[in-house]
Scaffold this active site. Structure first.
Site, short mmCIF file in Angstrom:
data_model
loop_
_atom_site.label_atom_id
_atom_site.label_comp_id
_atom_site.label_asym_id
_atom_site.label_seq_id
_atom_site.Cartn_x
_atom_site.Cartn_y
_atom_site.Cartn_z
N GLU A 113 35.47 2.53 -40.24
CA GLU A 113 35.30 1.68 -41.41
C GLU A 113 34.00 1.94 -42.15
O GLU A 113 32.95 2.10 -41.52
CB GLU A 113 35.33 0.20 -41.02
CG GLU A 113 36.67 -0.20 -40.50
CD GLU A 113 36.93 -1.68 -40.66
OE1 GLU A 113 36.36 -2.32 -41.55
OE2 GLU A 113 37.73 -2.18 -39.86
N CYS A 147 27.67 1.42 -46.53
CA CYS A 147 27.47 0.98 -45.15
C CYS A 147 28.47 1.72 -44.28
O CYS A 147 29.66 1.72 -44.55
CB CYS A 147 27.72 -0.53 -45.08
SG CYS A 147 27.64 -1.20 -43.41
N CYS A 154 32.37 -1.87 -30.46
CA CYS A 154 30.98 -1.94 -30.01
C CYS A 154 30.95 -2.58 -28.63
O CYS A 154 31.72 -3.50 -28.35
CB CYS A 154 30.14 -2.76 -30.98
SG CYS A 154 28.39 -2.80 -30.55
N CYS A 158 27.68 -9.07 -29.01
CA CYS A 158 27.04 -10.22 -29.66
C CYS A 158 28.12 -11.26 -29.94
O CYS A 158 29.20 -10.92 -30.43
CB CYS A 158 26.35 -9.78 -30.95
SG CYS A 158 25.14 -8.47 -30.67
N CYS A 161 29.82 -11.75 -33.57
CA CYS A 161 30.22 -10.56 -34.34
C CYS A 161 31.66 -10.19 -34.05
O CYS A 161 32.06 -10.06 -32.88
CB CYS A 161 29.30 -9.40 -33.97
SG CYS A 161 29.79 -7.82 -34.67
N CYS A 381 28.97 -8.38 -43.43
CA CYS A 381 28.32 -8.08 -42.15
C CYS A 381 29.06 -8.72 -41.00
O CYS A 381 29.37 -9.90 -41.03
CB CYS A 381 26.91 -8.66 -42.11
SG CYS A 381 25.79 -7.93 -43.26
N1 SAH Z 1 25.00 -2.86 -34.18
C1 SAH Z 1 23.93 -2.85 -35.09
C2 SAH Z 1 24.35 -2.54 -36.50
C3 SAH Z 1 25.64 -3.16 -36.98
S1 SAH Z 1 25.65 -4.90 -37.19
C4 SAH Z 1 23.17 -4.16 -35.04
O1 SAH Z 1 23.67 -5.10 -34.45
O2 SAH Z 1 22.08 -4.21 -35.56
C5 SAH Z 1 24.72 -5.13 -38.68
C6 SAH Z 1 24.14 -6.53 -38.85
O3 SAH Z 1 25.16 -7.50 -39.05
C7 SAH Z 1 23.33 -6.99 -37.65
O4 SAH Z 1 22.08 -7.45 -38.06
C8 SAH Z 1 24.16 -8.13 -37.09
O5 SAH Z 1 23.35 -9.07 -36.46
C9 SAH Z 1 24.83 -8.67 -38.33
N2 SAH Z 1 26.04 -9.43 -38.06
C10 SAH Z 1 26.93 -9.25 -37.09
N3 SAH Z 1 27.94 -10.16 -37.18
C11 SAH Z 1 27.66 -10.92 -38.26
C12 SAH Z 1 28.33 -12.01 -38.90
N4 SAH Z 1 29.48 -12.46 -38.45
N5 SAH Z 1 27.76 -12.54 -39.99
C13 SAH Z 1 26.60 -12.07 -40.48
N6 SAH Z 1 25.93 -11.03 -39.94
C14 SAH Z 1 26.46 -10.47 -38.84
FE1 SF4 Z 2 27.59 -4.50 -31.89
FE2 SF4 Z 2 28.16 -6.45 -33.62
FE3 SF4 Z 2 26.16 -6.76 -31.88
FE4 SF4 Z 2 25.88 -5.00 -33.90
S1 SF4 Z 2 26.11 -7.22 -34.09
S2 SF4 Z 2 25.38 -4.67 -31.72
S3 SF4 Z 2 28.00 -4.27 -34.09
S4 SF4 Z 2 28.34 -6.53 -31.38
#
Ligand code: SAH
Ligand code: SF4
Length: 393
Positions: A113, A147, A154, A158, A161, A381
């Site tokens: 994506e 992006c 992943c 988190c 996410c 995001c």
């Molecule tokens: N894995 C890497 C990069 C991809 S995520 C990382 O975590 O940094 C990119 C950003 O999106 C990260 O800062 C993450 O905290 C944020 N993110 C993830 N899920 C989100 C959500 N549901 N709403 C807003 N930001 C989110």
């Molecule tokens: Fe992985 Fe989502 Fe956490 Fe970024 S925010 S490290 S994509 S699980």
């Protein structure tokens, strides 16, 4: 990057049958030169090939007219193809954002994506990437952000996410990472060096858990496609060994760094980002201090505001202290949490977002609010999950 070379098997019989072709896209200049030499050609043909793949963005060997016809034929007969990932599906948001499902190189049917945000999402504000002089307006967009993903799914898990729900499916190859960028540049007829385009490695996946392929892709994009590493930002959830390796990359190819802080202290961070139990905040900050910064450059801390969980006034005070103590030239990007199905958090109230922003700004911390782009197509995001159709949020 020679990984693909290792997979090369000369195909002497019936190349036109349904055989697996090897992608040239993803190979660097040296690997392409080696390929040319192996075909009995001078090494400088490797440069021509690199130019065709990454600058001219040609998608078929037939189109590479700088190479003699017989050589093109021979490459094809030997089982080579350009093999750049292709955009398979486009979702268009009411706000102009586009989300792409891109066919990967692995023939496993997995899509990758990427997102195009005309006018960006304000994420690059204040990190030193603004041009010195205003650029003339050239396109319907004045600056854009691409992006891209580094993995399918992943492993970091988190809790807020959506990508985490997939688990890690696989790493993307360097060609698949760079291919997303070249596809999107091509679709929007971007003139590299003229148009203002920022690139963020913030799609699916954790780039520092696919470090070699991620950096190989950056090298292709800088050295072959001509993009500036100062217009690129890689975001990590805080993979300390990755940050330490990144700190050793030369300025000419090192993107800017963003760290997903997302919480004011280890207790909260450990709850929402289990990775924090392995690499707590202080270890992440210590690694971040090793990353050299160019003039005007700052490290970005991303901070997802989860209603009631990370958005309280006390949290803002803790974040302020934490950043001060870190001694880093830093800025904060606040991101209001984007909802996803089955994730039990709530969006922050608009006044909580504004109070949080004002609290940091009042203490002199550079702080920006990331705009949610493309929420209606699951492009915002944390929403990337190969959702073909999603409920409107
Ligand atoms: N894995 C890497 C990069 C991809 S995520 C990382 O975590 O940094 C990119 C950003 O999106 C990260 O800062 C993450 O905290 C944020 N993110 C993830 N899920 C989100 C959500 N549901 N709403 C807003 N930001 C989110
Ligand atoms: Fe992985 Fe989502 Fe956490 Fe970024 S925010 S490290 S994509 S699980």
């Amino acid at each position: 990057m020679t990984a693909n070379l290792g997979q090369f098997v000369p195909l002497d019989a019936h190349p036109s049958q349904n055989v697996r072709q090897n992608p040239l896209f993803g190979l660097d200049r040296e690997a392409l030169a080696a390929r040319m030499v192996a075909a009995g050609e001078p090494a400088w043909r490797g440069r021509q090939l690199a130019e065709a793949l990454y600058r001219q963005r040609l998608a078929g060997i037939d189109q590479i007219t700088t190479l003699p016809k017989a050589l093109r034929q021979r490459l094809g007969d030997e089982g080579w193809e350009v093999g750049r990932p292709k955009i398979a599906q486009v979702f268009q948001s009411a706000d102009g954002t586009e989300r792409y499902l891109i066919q990967g190189q692995d023939r496993d049917g997995q899509t990758v994506e990427a997102v195009w945000m005309p006018e960006g999402d304000d994420g690059e504000s204040g990190d030193g990437s603004e041009p010195d002089q205003p650029e003339e307006e050239r396109k319907s967009w004045d600056r854009a952000t691409i992006c891209v993903s580094s993995q399918v799914g992943c492993a970091v898990n988190c809790q807020f996410c959506l990508t985490a729900r997939l688990g890690l499916q696989r790493n993307l190859t360097a060609g698949e990472i760079a291919g997303q960028v070249v596809d999107v540049l091509d679709r929007h007829a971007v003139e590299v060096g003229k148009d203002r385009v920022n690139l963020v490695f913030m799609g699916m996946g954790e780039p520092f858990l696919n470090y070699d392929n991620f950096m190989a892709a950056v090298r292709l994009l800088v050295e072959e496609a001509g993009l500036s590493p100062r217009r690129m930002t890689v975001s990590t959830s805080g993979i300390v060994p990755g940050i330490e390796r990144f700190a050793l990359e030369p300025d000419e190819i090192r993107p800017k760094l963003a760290i997903s802080l997302n919480a004011p202290n280890d207790a909260v961070r450990g709850e929402i980002m289990p990775i924090n139990r392995k690499w707590p905040i202080e270890m992440v900050l210590e690694a971040a201090r090793k990353v050299p910064l160019r003039s005007r450059e700052r490290i970005t801390f991303e901070y997802v505001l989860l209603g009631g969980v990370t958005d309280r006034p006390g949290h803002a005070r803790e974040v302020t202290r934490l950043i001060r103590r870190s001694g880093l030239a830093a800025k904060v990007n606040l991101i209001a949490w984007n909802p996803g199905p089955g994730i039990a958090y709530t969006m922050p109230a608009p006044d909580a977002v504004e109070s949080f922003r004002a609290a940091l700004a009042g203490e002199g911390i550079p702080v920006y609010l990331r705009r949610a782009r493309g929420r209606d197509i699951y492009a915002a995001c944390g929403q990337l999950k190969r959702t073909v159709e999603g409920p409107r949020l």
